[in-house]
Design a protein around this motif. Structure first.
Motif, PDB file in Angstrom:
ATOM      1  N   SER A  79      55.110  -2.576 -13.631  1.00 42.61           N
ATOM      2  CA  SER A  79      55.290  -1.122 -13.706  1.00 42.61           C
ATOM      3  C   SER A  79      54.094  -0.362 -13.141  1.00 42.61           C
ATOM      4  CB  SER A  79      55.580  -0.685 -15.142  1.00 42.61           C
ATOM      5  OG  SER A  79      54.503  -1.000 -15.989  1.00 42.61           O
ATOM      6  N   GLN A  80      52.893  -0.901 -13.288  1.00 38.78           N
ATOM      7  CA  GLN A  80      51.721  -0.210 -12.732  1.00 38.78           C
ATOM      8  C   GLN A  80      51.771  -0.180 -11.211  1.00 38.78           C
ATOM      9  OE1 GLN A  80      48.410  -2.245 -14.584  1.00 38.78           O
ATOM     10  NE2 GLN A  80      48.297  -0.704 -16.202  1.00 38.78           N
ATOM     11  N   ALA A  81      52.167  -1.271 -10.601  1.00 41.89           N
ATOM     12  CA  ALA A  81      52.289  -1.307  -9.139  1.00 41.89           C
ATOM     13  C   ALA A  81      53.414  -0.388  -8.676  1.00 41.89           C
ATOM     14  CB  ALA A  81      52.535  -2.736  -8.659  1.00 41.89           C
ATOM     15  N   LEU A  82      54.494  -0.331  -9.435  1.00 44.46           N
ATOM     16  CA  LEU A  82      55.599   0.555  -9.084  1.00 44.46           C
ATOM     17  C   LEU A  82      55.149   2.014  -9.137  1.00 44.46           C
ATOM     18  CD1 LEU A  82      58.565   0.778  -8.296  1.00 44.46           C
ATOM     19  CD2 LEU A  82      59.120   0.819 -10.736  1.00 44.46           C
ATOM     20  N   GLN A  83      54.403   2.374 -10.175  1.00 45.07           N
ATOM     21  CA  GLN A  83      53.881   3.749 -10.280  1.00 45.07           C
ATOM     22  C   GLN A  83      52.911   4.052  -9.150  1.00 45.07           C
ATOM     23  OE1 GLN A  83      52.371   4.639 -14.208  1.00 45.07           O
ATOM     24  NE2 GLN A  83      54.128   3.657 -15.172  1.00 45.07           N
ATOM     25  N   ALA A  84      52.119   3.064  -8.755  1.00 48.18           N
ATOM     26  CA  ALA A  84      51.145   3.270  -7.677  1.00 48.18           C
ATOM     27  C   ALA A  84      51.835   3.503  -6.340  1.00 48.18           C
ATOM     28  CB  ALA A  84      50.204   2.075  -7.586  1.00 48.18           C
ATOM     29  N   THR A  85      53.026   2.928  -6.151  1.00 44.73           N
ATOM     30  CA  THR A  85      53.742   3.114  -4.887  1.00 44.73           C
ATOM     31  C   THR A  85      54.600   4.368  -4.877  1.00 44.73           C
ATOM     32  OG1 THR A  85      55.631   1.779  -5.581  1.00 44.73           O
ATOM     33  CG2 THR A  85      53.849   0.629  -4.449  1.00 44.73           C
ATOM     34  N   ALA A  86      54.802   4.974  -6.037  1.00 42.16           N
ATOM     35  CA  ALA A  86      55.656   6.164  -6.135  1.00 42.16           C
ATOM     36  C   ALA A  86      54.912   7.400  -5.612  1.00 42.16           C
ATOM     37  CB  ALA A  86      56.065   6.391  -7.589  1.00 42.16           C
ATOM     38  N   CYS A  87      55.679   8.384  -5.191  1.00 37.20           N
ATOM     39  CA  CYS A  87      55.064   9.631  -4.754  1.00 37.20           C
ATOM     40  C   CYS A  87      54.519  10.377  -5.978  1.00 37.20           C
ATOM     41  CB  CYS A  87      56.074  10.506  -4.012  1.00 37.20           C
ATOM     42  SG  CYS A  87      57.448  11.083  -5.026  1.00 37.20           S
ATOM     43  N   LYS A  88      53.719  11.409  -5.742  1.00 37.41           N
ATOM     44  CA  LYS A  88      53.108  12.115  -6.869  1.00 37.41           C
ATOM     45  C   LYS A  88      54.127  12.853  -7.728  1.00 37.41           C
ATOM     46  CE  LYS A  88      51.737  16.544  -4.923  1.00 37.41           C
ATOM     47  NZ  LYS A  88      50.614  17.444  -4.735  1.00 37.41           N
ATOM     48  N   CYS A  89      55.345  13.004  -7.212  1.00 34.05           N
ATOM     49  CA  CYS A  89      56.369  13.669  -8.016  1.00 34.05           C
ATOM     50  C   CYS A  89      56.723  12.840  -9.252  1.00 34.05           C
ATOM     51  CB  CYS A  89      57.606  13.970  -7.185  1.00 34.05           C
ATOM     52  SG  CYS A  89      58.395  12.536  -6.467  1.00 34.05           S
ATOM     53  N   TYR A  90      56.438  11.543  -9.235  1.00 37.80           N
ATOM     54  CA  TYR A  90      56.708  10.694 -10.400  1.00 37.80           C
ATOM     55  C   TYR A  90      55.990  11.237 -11.629  1.00 37.80           C
ATOM     56  CZ  TYR A  90      56.377   6.934 -13.758  1.00 37.80           C
ATOM     57  OH  TYR A  90      56.411   6.219 -14.917  1.00 37.80           O
ATOM     58  N   GLN A  91      54.720  11.564 -11.487  1.00 41.14           N
ATOM     59  CA  GLN A  91      53.943  12.078 -12.616  1.00 41.14           C
ATOM     60  C   GLN A  91      54.490  13.415 -13.102  1.00 41.14           C
ATOM     61  OE1 GLN A  91      51.759  10.554 -14.469  1.00 41.14           O
ATOM     62  NE2 GLN A  91      51.842   8.740 -13.188  1.00 41.14           N
ATOM     63  N   THR A  92      54.938  14.260 -12.173  1.00 42.70           N
ATOM     64  CA  THR A  92      55.513  15.552 -12.539  1.00 42.70           C
ATOM     65  C   THR A  92      56.798  15.362 -13.343  1.00 42.70           C
ATOM     66  OG1 THR A  92      54.591  16.525 -10.533  1.00 42.70           O
ATOM     67  CG2 THR A  92      56.367  17.741 -11.621  1.00 42.70           C
ATOM     68  N   VAL A  93      57.660  14.480 -12.875  1.00 39.70           N
ATOM     69  CA  VAL A  93      58.917  14.219 -13.571  1.00 39.70           C
ATOM     70  C   VAL A  93      58.658  13.572 -14.928  1.00 39.70           C
ATOM     71  CG1 VAL A  93      61.058  12.864 -13.494  1.00 39.70           C
ATOM     72  CG2 VAL A  93      60.275  14.083 -11.457  1.00 39.70           C
ATOM     73  N   LYS A  94      57.721  12.634 -14.967  1.00 39.51           N
ATOM     74  CA  LYS A  94      57.389  11.962 -16.228  1.00 39.51           C
ATOM     75  C   LYS A  94      56.867  12.968 -17.250  1.00 39.51           C
ATOM     76  CE  LYS A  94      54.554   8.377 -18.251  1.00 39.51           C
ATOM     77  NZ  LYS A  94      53.429   7.474 -18.093  1.00 39.51           N
ATOM     78  N   ALA A  95      55.981  13.853 -16.833  1.00 44.90           N
ATOM     79  CA  ALA A  95      55.425  14.861 -17.738  1.00 44.90           C
ATOM     80  C   ALA A  95      56.514  15.787 -18.258  1.00 44.90           C
ATOM     81  CB  ALA A  95      54.338  15.659 -17.032  1.00 44.90           C
ATOM     82  N   LYS A  96      57.439  16.190 -17.393  1.00 40.74           N
ATOM     83  CA  LYS A  96      58.530  17.069 -17.814  1.00 40.74           C
ATOM     84  C   LYS A  96      59.447  16.367 -18.815  1.00 40.74           C
ATOM     85  CE  LYS A  96      60.715  20.960 -17.646  1.00 40.74           C
ATOM     86  NZ  LYS A  96      60.134  22.162 -18.217  1.00 40.74           N
ATOM     87  N   CYS A  97      59.748  15.113 -18.569  1.00 41.19           N
ATOM     88  CA  CYS A  97      60.594  14.350 -19.493  1.00 41.19           C
ATOM     89  C   CYS A  97      59.917  14.223 -20.860  1.00 41.19           C
ATOM     90  CB  CYS A  97      60.883  12.963 -18.931  1.00 41.19           C
ATOM     91  SG  CYS A  97      62.082  12.969 -17.597  1.00 41.19           S
ATOM     92  N   GLU A  98      58.625  13.927 -20.850  1.00 44.74           N
ATOM     93  CA  GLU A  98      57.896  13.831 -22.124  1.00 44.74           C
ATOM     94  C   GLU A  98      57.886  15.159 -22.858  1.00 44.74           C
ATOM     95  OE1 GLU A  98      54.132  12.204 -20.929  1.00 44.74           O
ATOM     96  OE2 GLU A  98      54.928  10.174 -20.816  1.00 44.74           O
ATOM     97  N   GLN A  99      57.727  16.244 -22.102  1.00 42.06           N
ATOM     98  CA  GLN A  99      57.749  17.581 -22.706  1.00 42.06           C
ATOM     99  C   GLN A  99      59.114  17.859 -23.336  1.00 42.06           C
ATOM    100  OE1 GLN A  99      57.599  20.783 -19.883  1.00 42.06           O
ATOM    101  NE2 GLN A  99      56.908  22.270 -21.417  1.00 42.06           N
ATOM    102  N   LEU A 100      60.169  17.548 -22.622  1.00 42.75           N
ATOM    103  CA  LEU A 100      61.509  17.787 -23.130  1.00 42.75           C
ATOM    104  C   LEU A 100      61.806  16.928 -24.365  1.00 42.75           C
ATOM    105  CD1 LEU A 100      63.472  18.073 -19.795  1.00 42.75           C
ATOM    106  CD2 LEU A 100      62.947  19.926 -21.399  1.00 42.75           C
ATOM    107  N   LEU A 101      61.344  15.700 -24.346  1.00 45.96           N
ATOM    108  CA  LEU A 101      61.567  14.813 -25.498  1.00 45.96           C
ATOM    109  C   LEU A 101      60.768  15.263 -26.716  1.00 45.96           C
ATOM    110  CD1 LEU A 101      61.620  11.330 -23.735  1.00 45.96           C
ATOM    111  CD2 LEU A 101      63.551  12.554 -24.750  1.00 45.96           C
ATOM    112  N   THR A 102      59.590  15.814 -26.485  1.00 46.99           N
ATOM    113  CA  THR A 102      58.768  16.323 -27.584  1.00 46.99           C
ATOM    114  C   THR A 102      59.433  17.536 -28.212  1.00 46.99           C
ATOM    115  OG1 THR A 102      56.771  15.525 -26.516  1.00 46.99           O
ATOM    116  CG2 THR A 102      56.493  17.195 -28.220  1.00 46.99           C
ATOM    117  N   VAL A 103      59.966  18.422 -27.409  1.00 43.57           N
ATOM    118  CA  VAL A 103      60.639  19.630 -27.897  1.00 43.57           C
ATOM    119  C   VAL A 103      61.914  19.246 -28.666  1.00 43.57           C
ATOM    120  CG1 VAL A 103      61.870  21.724 -27.185  1.00 43.57           C
ATOM    121  CG2 VAL A 103      59.685  21.128 -26.122  1.00 43.57           C
ATOM    122  N   ALA A 104      62.601  18.214 -28.213  1.00 41.57           N
ATOM    123  CA  ALA A 104      63.857  17.795 -28.836  1.00 41.57           C
ATOM    124  C   ALA A 104      63.642  17.239 -30.236  1.00 41.57           C
ATOM    125  CB  ALA A 104      64.550  16.750 -27.968  1.00 41.57           C
ATOM    126  N   HIS A 105      62.457  16.753 -30.516  1.00 48.47           N
ATOM    127  CA  HIS A 105      62.184  16.173 -31.836  1.00 48.47           C
ATOM    128  C   HIS A 105      61.595  17.244 -32.696  1.00 48.47           C
ATOM    129  CE1 HIS A 105      63.476  12.529 -30.249  1.00 48.47           C
ATOM    130  NE2 HIS A 105      62.378  11.854 -30.199  1.00 48.47           N
TER     131      HIS A 105
END
Length: 68
Positions: free
Chosen positions: A42-68
């Motif tokens: 997974s670390q190598a996969l994240q390293a090959t991903a574009c920077k939008c991965y971090q943006t999407v991941k942060a948004k998903c975490e934010q949405l999951l935090t709000v949902a709880h």
């Protein structure tokens, strides 16, 4: 998850998924067999991903935090 399904989910042609999957398979980042894609590094996969991965991941975490 099949390549066809993944292509539909992200809105690209299946051959694009096939080319990227082959490169990731060669790099031993993923495993792929009969409709099953397994993330091996997974670390190598994240390293090959574009920077939008971090943006999407942060948004998903934010949405999951709000949902709880």
């Amino acid at each position: 998850m099949t390549q066809e399904l993944l292509a539909r989910l992200i809105g690209v042609q299946r051959n694009a998924i096939s080319m990227v999957a082959h490169a990731l398979l060669q790099a031993r980042i993923i495993g792929y067999r009969r409709g099953r894609i397994e993330i091996l590094d997974s670390q190598a996969l994240q390293a090959t991903a574009c920077k939008c991965y971090q943006t999407v991941k942060a948004k998903c975490e934010q949405l999951l935090t709000v949902a709880h």
